[in-house]
Motif scaffolding. Structure first.
Motif, PDB file in Angstrom:
ATOM      1  N   LYS A 153      -5.643   7.052  -5.680  1.00 34.43           N
ATOM      2  CA  LYS A 153      -5.142   5.940  -6.486  1.00 34.43           C
ATOM      3  C   LYS A 153      -5.104   6.313  -7.960  1.00 34.43           C
ATOM      4  O   LYS A 153      -4.152   5.992  -8.684  1.00 34.43           O
ATOM      5  N   ARG A 168       8.937   7.019   4.539  1.00 39.11           N
ATOM      6  CA  ARG A 168       7.761   6.529   3.834  1.00 39.11           C
ATOM      7  C   ARG A 168       6.634   7.521   4.063  1.00 39.11           C
ATOM      8  O   ARG A 168       6.691   8.351   4.966  1.00 39.11           O
ATOM      9  N   ASP A 217       5.588   6.953 -11.549  1.00 35.98           N
ATOM     10  CA  ASP A 217       6.435   5.783 -11.336  1.00 35.98           C
ATOM     11  C   ASP A 217       7.130   5.956  -9.991  1.00 35.98           C
ATOM     12  O   ASP A 217       7.930   6.879  -9.821  1.00 35.98           O
ATOM     13  N   TYR A 218       6.830   5.112  -9.037  1.00 36.65           N
ATOM     14  CA  TYR A 218       7.392   5.262  -7.698  1.00 36.65           C
ATOM     15  C   TYR A 218       7.406   3.906  -7.001  1.00 36.65           C
ATOM     16  O   TYR A 218       6.775   2.945  -7.465  1.00 36.65           O
ATOM     17  N   ASP A 219       8.118   3.844  -5.876  1.00 32.11           N
ATOM     18  CA  ASP A 219       8.186   2.623  -5.079  1.00 32.11           C
ATOM     19  C   ASP A 219       6.872   2.458  -4.320  1.00 32.11           C
ATOM     20  O   ASP A 219       6.592   3.201  -3.374  1.00 32.11           O
ATOM     21  N   LYS A 220       6.056   1.515  -4.732  1.00 34.96           N
ATOM     22  CA  LYS A 220       4.725   1.310  -4.144  1.00 34.96           C
ATOM     23  C   LYS A 220       4.791   0.962  -2.658  1.00 34.96           C
ATOM     24  O   LYS A 220       3.827   1.166  -1.930  1.00 34.96           O
ATOM     25  N   ASN A 221       5.926   0.446  -2.206  1.00 36.70           N
ATOM     26  CA  ASN A 221       6.069   0.082  -0.796  1.00 36.70           C
ATOM     27  C   ASN A 221       6.281   1.296   0.108  1.00 36.70           C
ATOM     28  O   ASN A 221       6.231   1.173   1.332  1.00 36.70           O
ATOM     29  N   LEU A 256      -2.186   8.778  -8.473  1.00 38.13           N
ATOM     30  CA  LEU A 256      -0.884   8.123  -8.309  1.00 38.13           C
ATOM     31  C   LEU A 256      -0.543   7.211  -9.484  1.00 38.13           C
ATOM     32  O   LEU A 256       0.639   6.947  -9.749  1.00 38.13           O
ATOM     33  N   SER A 257      -1.551   6.738 -10.181  1.00 41.90           N
ATOM     34  CA  SER A 257      -1.313   5.815 -11.297  1.00 41.90           C
ATOM     35  C   SER A 257      -0.501   6.447 -12.421  1.00 41.90           C
ATOM     36  O   SER A 257       0.068   5.750 -13.251  1.00 41.90           O
ATOM     37  N   GLU A 296       1.504   4.728   1.349  1.00 44.91           N
ATOM     38  CA  GLU A 296       0.278   4.061   1.796  1.00 44.91           C
ATOM     39  C   GLU A 296      -0.864   5.071   1.753  1.00 44.91           C
ATOM     40  O   GLU A 296      -0.707   6.207   2.204  1.00 44.91           O
TER      41      GLU A 296
END
Length: 332
Positions: free
Chosen positions: A44, A33, A51-55, A47-48, A58
């Motif tokens: 932010k 991660r 397309d990626y795993d938001k989890n 990153l918008s 951070e």
């Protein structure tokens, strides 16, 4: 799952290329991660577009940036809320296993030593990088710029650190061959540092020392590890990078000279691209500061997304293979 801290504000193309490389690393590796350190609103927004795993990503908000022109030690001490210092602090506090940064090299090296600190028993932490060789293998060269004016004991420790890294990271079955960079193959040649280091390297049971390696032979692949003082290592690395860039420009000019050469370029484009990829040091990740209580990976200030991605994957593999634990055990 390894948590990798990433300095999103460091480098010539930050944060765009840093973010792009971070997202790409998630698609290629499934066991890490990322903590992105930088301006939260800007990160932010960038990153918008992905397309990626938001989890798995951070964002940690920071308000300061260390520029390339700043005094390294002063920047580390005064810019406590910079993306680099906060990332290094996260590694120190075990909130991340390592930091990847394209920022100010001097500040990163100083911060690694001052904030994260060295593993007990390690006197100097060398900067190490994998380089391509003529026979298709890799050679690890160290030190590349972290420590000048060192002692023979430091050279021996560099060899031990390099041996551990090559065995655990590249999974070399046999004890990797270690050579000391010298102006000749004979043992009696070299400056005082090389001459005084030679007998200590020969006596060291933890390494497979094979003698001197001349500057011109580093990329032949005769040794797995090439140790040297930082001034020498950095000079060799910059020469290699400059020569590779020079050759690429010569080839491009030759292929674009006229219609006949352009046709020739089209015919060999695919094969040539595959061969020239060997000269791209960014394919091997970044330079690792070995011997710290956490990982620091330095990528070029001009790094694009591919090098950032490879450095993040490199950091994750470093942690997965438990390289620091082996170093700690060897230096007790």
């Amino acid at each position: 799952m390894s948590i990798i801290a990433v300095d999103a504000m460091g480098g010539d193309f930050a944060p765009d290329e840093i973010i792009s490389g971070s997202v790409e690393s998630l698609k290629q590796g499934s066991d890490h991660r990322i903590k992105l350190f930088g301006r939260e609103d800007l990160l932010k927004e960038k990153l918008s577009a992905f397309d990626y795993d938001k989890n798995r990503i951070e964002i940690v908000n920071t308000t300061e940036v260390i520029s390339t022109a700043e005094s390294p030690v002063n920047a580390i001490r005064t810019k406590k809320d910079s993306s680099m210092v906060r990332g290094l602090t996260a590694v120190k506090e075990k909130g991340a296993v390592g930091l990847v940064s394209a920022g100010n090299t001097g500040a990163l090296l100083a911060g690694g030593q001052l904030i994260i600190g060295r593993i007990k028993g390690v006197n100097r932490a060398p900067l190490a990088n994998l380089l391509p060789t003529k026979n298709g293998k890799n050679v690890l060269m160290l030190d590349l710029g972290a420590n000048v004016d060192i002692k023979p004991l430091n050279i021996v420790q560099f060899a031990i650190l390099g041996t551990i890294y090559m065995q655990k990271y590249l999974k070399l079955g046999n004890l990797p061959k270690v050579g000391i960079i010298n102006i000749g193959a004979e043992e009696e040649k070299g400056n005082a540092l090389v001459k005084d280091s030679f007998p200590l390297l020969k006596e060291c049971k933890e390494i497979n020392f094979v003698g001197s390696v001349e500057f011109s032979d580093v990329l032949k692949g005769d040794v797995d590890i090439a140790v040297c003082e930082a001034f020498v290592g950095n000079a060799i690395l910059k020469t290699i990078e400059g020569t590779a860039d020079f050759l690429l420009k010569i080839l491009k000019n030759a292929f674009m000279a006229n219609t006949k050469t352009k046709i020739g370029a089209m015919l060999v484009k695919k094969e040539l691209k595959n061969e020239m990829k060997i000269l791209d040091i960014s394919e091997y990740g970044g330079a690792v500061l070995l011997g710290l209580n956490g990982l620091v990976v330095k990528v070029h200030g001009s790094s694009k997304h591919s090098e950032v991605k490879n450095a993040i994957l490199q950091a994750a593999a470093f942690d997965k293979n438990g390289i620091n634990k082996v170093i700690e055990e060897n230096f007790k």
